[in-house]
Design a protein around this motif. Structure first.
Motif, short mmCIF file in Angstrom:
data_model
loop_
_atom_site.label_atom_id
_atom_site.label_comp_id
_atom_site.label_asym_id
_atom_site.label_seq_id
_atom_site.Cartn_x
_atom_site.Cartn_y
_atom_site.Cartn_z
N ILE A 1 6.06 43.22 -49.84
CA ILE A 1 4.74 43.80 -50.11
C ILE A 1 4.10 44.33 -48.82
CG2 ILE A 1 2.39 43.26 -50.90
CD1 ILE A 1 3.61 41.48 -53.03
N ALA A 2 4.53 43.82 -47.66
CA ALA A 2 3.98 44.26 -46.38
C ALA A 2 4.76 45.43 -45.78
CB ALA A 2 3.96 43.10 -45.41
N ALA A 3 5.77 45.93 -46.46
CA ALA A 3 6.59 47.01 -45.91
C ALA A 3 5.74 48.24 -45.61
CB ALA A 3 7.71 47.37 -46.88
N GLY A 4 5.88 48.78 -44.42
CA GLY A 4 5.16 49.99 -44.05
C GLY A 4 3.72 49.77 -43.66
N ILE A 5 3.29 48.51 -43.60
CA ILE A 5 1.91 48.18 -43.22
C ILE A 5 1.92 47.65 -41.80
CG2 ILE A 5 -0.12 46.79 -43.79
CD1 ILE A 5 0.64 48.85 -45.94
N GLY A 6 0.94 48.02 -41.00
CA GLY A 6 0.85 47.52 -39.63
C GLY A 6 0.41 46.08 -39.58
N GLU A 7 -0.11 45.66 -38.42
CA GLU A 7 -0.55 44.27 -38.28
C GLU A 7 -1.71 43.95 -39.21
OE1 GLU A 7 0.40 42.52 -33.94
OE2 GLU A 7 -1.37 43.82 -34.05
N TYR A 8 -2.53 44.96 -39.49
CA TYR A 8 -3.68 44.73 -40.36
C TYR A 8 -4.13 46.05 -40.99
CZ TYR A 8 -6.24 46.39 -36.23
OH TYR A 8 -6.68 47.14 -35.17
N ILE A 9 -4.92 45.91 -42.04
CA ILE A 9 -5.62 47.03 -42.66
C ILE A 9 -7.09 46.83 -42.38
CG2 ILE A 9 -6.17 48.20 -44.83
CD1 ILE A 9 -3.56 47.00 -45.97
N GLU A 10 -7.76 47.86 -41.85
CA GLU A 10 -9.18 47.73 -41.57
C GLU A 10 -9.98 48.62 -42.52
OE1 GLU A 10 -11.99 48.43 -37.74
OE2 GLU A 10 -10.38 46.92 -37.58
N LEU A 11 -10.90 48.00 -43.24
CA LEU A 11 -11.78 48.72 -44.16
C LEU A 11 -13.19 48.68 -43.59
CD1 LEU A 11 -10.43 47.23 -47.51
CD2 LEU A 11 -9.82 49.41 -46.46
N PRO A 12 -13.83 49.82 -43.37
CA PRO A 12 -15.14 49.85 -42.71
C PRO A 12 -16.25 49.17 -43.51
CG PRO A 12 -14.55 52.03 -43.50
CD PRO A 12 -13.34 51.19 -43.66
N GLN A 13 -16.14 49.20 -44.83
CA GLN A 13 -17.14 48.56 -45.69
C GLN A 13 -16.46 47.98 -46.92
OE1 GLN A 13 -19.85 51.90 -46.34
NE2 GLN A 13 -21.36 50.91 -45.05
N GLU A 14 -16.76 46.75 -47.22
CA GLU A 14 -16.25 46.10 -48.42
C GLU A 14 -17.18 44.95 -48.81
OE1 GLU A 14 -14.69 45.46 -51.02
OE2 GLU A 14 -13.11 46.95 -51.22
N GLU A 15 -17.02 44.48 -50.02
CA GLU A 15 -17.69 43.26 -50.46
C GLU A 15 -16.94 42.08 -49.87
OE1 GLU A 15 -19.01 41.13 -54.67
OE2 GLU A 15 -17.34 42.54 -54.65
N MET A 16 -17.69 41.06 -49.43
CA MET A 16 -17.07 39.88 -48.85
C MET A 16 -16.67 38.89 -49.94
SD MET A 16 -17.41 36.42 -48.06
CE MET A 16 -19.13 36.02 -48.18
#
Length: 244
Positions: free
Chosen positions: A138-153
C-alpha cells in the motif's frame, strides 16, 4: 497481464448536495474524484445511499472484488440487511477500503467489534501522514510522508483492534497522532482503513492520497483460490484406526 479488479465506490453523497464548500470541491461527488485516481482494470461502479438498496444489490455485490466506503452524516440510515450482505461478502473474500469518517459506519464497526470512536477537531490544521511500513504494497510509490496543508484532526485513542499491519501514522499541527493506515484480515477478505478525506478539503484530489487508495485496491483484491470448506467433515482424508 493486468489484473482485472471490479471496484464499487460507495459514497453517502449527502455533503456534496447540502454543503456549498463540499459541492464546490467535489461537484460530481467524492466518489467521482476517488475514481479518477484508480488505475486498475475491470468494471467500475458507483453506489450511493439514496439509491434502492443503497446501490448495493446482490448483483452489484456479487460482482464486486473491492468495495470502497465513504460515509458520515447518515450511518444510521444504512439498512442492517445491506450491512449483513456486505459483511458476508467480506468474509468470503471481497476487499473493503474504509475512508475517513467511515470509521463510524455500521460495516466497519461490525467487522472491528469495537466502538471505533476517536477524538476529532476541525481547525484547518496541517496533517503529515508518515509511512511507518515502507515495504508494504500500500506504500508503493509513496515517499516518507504525505503532507496535507489542511485536514480535520483525528486523534488517539482510536478504539479499534490492534491492526494486523500498520502502514501509516498521522501527526497533526495541534500535536495529536493517529493510526491512519490500518490493515486487517476478516475471514477471506482484506480490510484497509485510511484516515484522510474530510469533505470540505480537496484531499481526494491529492495525487499521493489517490495513489494510496489505488494501491489499497490492488492489495485488497480477492485471492484466486477455492473457498474453504466448513462444517461437518464426514469423510476423513486418511483411514482412522478402529473405525473399519
Amino acid at each position: 497481464m493486468t489484473q482485472q479488479i471490479n471496484v464499487t465506490i460507495w459514497n453517502e453523497f449527502r455533503h456534496e448536495k447540502t454543503n456549498p464548500k463540499a459541492g464546490e470541491i467535489y461537484p460530481d461527488g467524492m466518489h467521482a474524484a476517488i475514481a479518477e485516481g484508480l488505475s486498475v482494470q475491470g468494471e467500475l461502479r458507483f453506489a450511493t445511499l439514496d439509491e434502492a438498496e443503497h446501490g448495493l444489490t446482490d448483483e452489484v455485490l456479487n460482482n464486486t472484488d473491492v468495495l470502497i466506503w465513504w460515509g458520515h452524516l447518515a450511518h444510521g440510515e444504512v439498512k442492517d440487511e445491506i450491512v449483513e450482505k456486505v459483511h458476508n461478502r467480506v468474509l468470503k473474500g471481497m476487499g473493503l477500503i474504509v475512508l475517513h469518517s467511515g470509521h463510524f459506519s455500521k460495516i466497519f464497526k461490525k467487522l472491528m467489534g469495537t466502538s471505533c470512536d476517536l477524538k476529532w477537531r476541525e481547525a484547518d490544521e496541517k496533517e503529515r501522514i508518515w509511512v511507518v511500513n515502507p515495504a508494504h504494497p500500500i506504500a508503493a510509490g509513496i515517499g516518507e510522508y504525505i503532507e496535507l496543508p489542511q485536514e480535520e484532526m483525528y486523534g488517539e485513542h482510536f478504539d479499534i483492534p490492534q491492526p494486523d499491519e500498520l502502514v501509516m501514522v498521522s501527526w497533526f499541527e495541534g500535536g495529536e497522532v493517529f493510526r491512519s493506515g490500518c490493515c486487517y484480515t476478516r475471514g477471506n477478505g482484506k480490510v484497509f482503513y485510511f484516515r484522510p478525506g474530510h469533505e470540505t478539503y480537496p484531499t481526494y484530489h491529492n495525487p499521493q492520497v489517490r495513489k494510496v487508495i489505488d494501491n489499497a485496491v490492488k492489495w485488497a483484491a480477492p485471492v484466486d483460490r477455492e473457498y474453504p470448506r466448513y462444517g461437518h467433515a464426514a469423510t476423513p482424508l486418511e483411514p482412522i484406526k478402529g473405525t473399519q
